[in-house]
Enzyme design. Structure first.
Site, mmCIF file in Angstrom:
data_model
loop_
_atom_site.group_PDB
_atom_site.id
_atom_site.type_symbol
_atom_site.label_atom_id
_atom_site.label_comp_id
_atom_site.label_asym_id
_atom_site.label_seq_id
_atom_site.Cartn_x
_atom_site.Cartn_y
_atom_site.Cartn_z
ATOM 1 N N SER A 76 -65.768 3.801 17.566
ATOM 2 C CA SER A 76 -64.389 3.741 17.083
ATOM 3 C C SER A 76 -63.414 4.123 18.198
ATOM 4 C CB SER A 76 -64.253 4.647 15.859
ATOM 5 O OG SER A 76 -63.026 4.450 15.203
ATOM 6 N N ASP B 161 -42.167 6.362 27.503
ATOM 7 C CA ASP B 161 -42.706 6.151 28.850
ATOM 8 C C ASP B 161 -44.210 6.421 28.924
ATOM 9 O OD1 ASP B 161 -42.410 8.850 28.387
ATOM 10 O OD2 ASP B 161 -41.647 9.334 30.395
ATOM 11 N N HIS C 100 -67.656 0.127 9.293
ATOM 12 C CA HIS C 100 -67.236 0.796 10.514
ATOM 13 C C HIS C 100 -68.190 1.910 10.945
ATOM 14 C CE1 HIS C 100 -64.179 1.943 13.479
ATOM 15 N NE2 HIS C 100 -64.336 3.198 13.106
#
Length: 414
Positions: free
Chosen positions: A137, A342, A395
């Site tokens: 994951s 940023d 998953h």
């Protein structure tokens, strides 16, 4: 410290690393890892395999998952508590209260910093020898960052349910995620059709009753709705049903229900997951509470529409920092991270295209947490990748059967 049990040897390692790897002379934090190998003298000569856990903000496993047994036949496995988790200078409302600038501190807890930690740990354990990496994951996201910025440290890479969109924004991620979560809701209610009425009854009760969780915080309908985060895991898919079937004592919400809901939705044990969750998608732009904004495009999740209740998934909302006691002290830091614009790039597409490190990646066809189409595009964009697309597992497939890792090891070595 060395311990032995269950036929395995556990060796503990701690290492001081810079908080900001661009400023190594600045403050340091501790990272912690457990090396696990078979209790056999020959195992001491085996190569290292670093396991990168899912998350963000989850510690390495403390149990013995099936993949670990398989991995120790071939490797000395290194279970790293990623910075801020477990025993690696853990972050919580208590520890962050001692930090002068919590938001600035938290900017150093993304994949790029984790990879830099891993490189120092590799030098500590293996010298100049490259090691193998297994990323599950979010750990797979970190592995792709590793391939981008430190491929010289890698012998081979295995990724399970963790190929990120290389250029996807947080908005892209959640715009793709909400339909997948709805599909898992439909699958859930097809299995438990009577739970639709139960879920609505709970929402109505939460509007009328002052239902308090063990820490004294109120359970609101929208927090109850976040229980859908577990629908993408085979191991926890049925958790919601087991909660709902004991939800009421007469017309009143039961104490058992409230305690179990608290255990399932509280971020007390993993606040870092909530605080930096959207930041893991930040590359050159602010994330701006993307999951919260994009949700308006999907009216099926509107609890006030009068329609059936649909549960949300792996989304973090700003109001959670008003309602979860573990997150309330972190609200200001979370807001600052959401507006930070940023962020440095986490992936290098050019270097990835030229990659020579062998990579095998499991892509789960119906993965609720990681978008299949983004993963396929990333697999095509990275050199030397062998993808395995499967609908056999959810998953958490790595932890379900030993043969998941076994197949990927065969692929990466072929």
């Amino acid at each position: 410290m060395i311990r032995r049990h269950s036929g395995l040897v556990f060796v503990e390692h701690s290492l001081s690393v810079p908080l900001n790897h661009d400023f190594p002379q600045g403050p340091h934090i501790e990272i912690f890892a457990r090396e696990v190998r078979e209790n056999d003298p020959s195992a001491e000569g085996r190569p290292f395999l670093l396991y990168l856990q899912g998350g963000p903000g989850n510690r390495s496993p403390r149990d013995l998952p099936v993949w670990l047994r398989r991995a120790t036949r071939d490797y000395r496995v290194v279970l790293l508590d990623q910075r801020g988790t477990g025993l690696s200078s853990p972050l919580s409302r208590q520890t962050l209260a001692r930090v002068a600038d919590p938001a600035g501190h938290l900017t150093h807890f993304r994949a790029d910093s984790i990879v830099a930690d891993a490189e120092l740990l590799r030098a500590h354990l293996a010298g100049d020898r490259p090691w193998s990496v297994l990323g599950q994951s979010f750990g797979g996201f970190c592995a792709v960052t590793y391939l981008s910025f430190a491929p010289h440290g890698l012998r081979e890479v295995i990724i399970t349910g963790g190929l990120p969109g290389l250029t996807a924004t947080a908005d892209d991620v959640y715009r793709a995620a909400y339909p997948r979560v709805l599909a898992h809701n439909e699958r859930y209610f097809a299995r438990y059709p009577d739970d639709e009425a139960l879920a609505r009854r709970v929402v109505d009760a939460l509007r009328e009753q002052d239902a308090r969780l063990p820490a004294g915080d109120r359970l609101t309908p929208r927090r109850f709705q976040t229980l859908g985060i577990h629908l993408g895991s085979n191991a926890r898919f049925d958790l919601l049903h087991h909660l709902l079937e004991e939800a009421f004592v007469g017309d009143e919400l039961s104490e058992i229900f409230l305690r179990r809901v608290d255990a399932a939705i509280s971020f007390a044990e993993q606040p870092l997951f909530a605080v930096v969750h959207e930041a893991i998608y930040g590359q050159g732009a602010a994330t701006g509470w993307a999951a919260h904004r994009v949700r308006d495009e999907f009216p099926a999740f509107d609890l006030d529409s009068g329609g059936p209740v649909r549960f949300t998934g792996e989304m973090i909302y700003p109001w959670l920092f008003e309602e979860d006691p573990a997150l309330i002290p972190l609200a200001a830091a979370a807001d600052r991270l959401a507006t930070k614009s940023d962020w440095k790039p986490l992936y290098d597409p050019e270097r990835l295209a030229a990659n020579e490190v062998p990579v095998a990646a499991a892509i789960y066809f119906g993965d609720m947490y990681v978008d299949r189409d983004m993963s396929l595009a990333t697999a095509a964009a990275i050199g030397n990748v062998r993808p395995w697309v499967t609908s056999e597992y959810a998953h958490d497939g790595l932890g379900r059967e030993e043969r998941v890792l076994d197949r990927l090891l065969t692929m990466v070595r072929d």
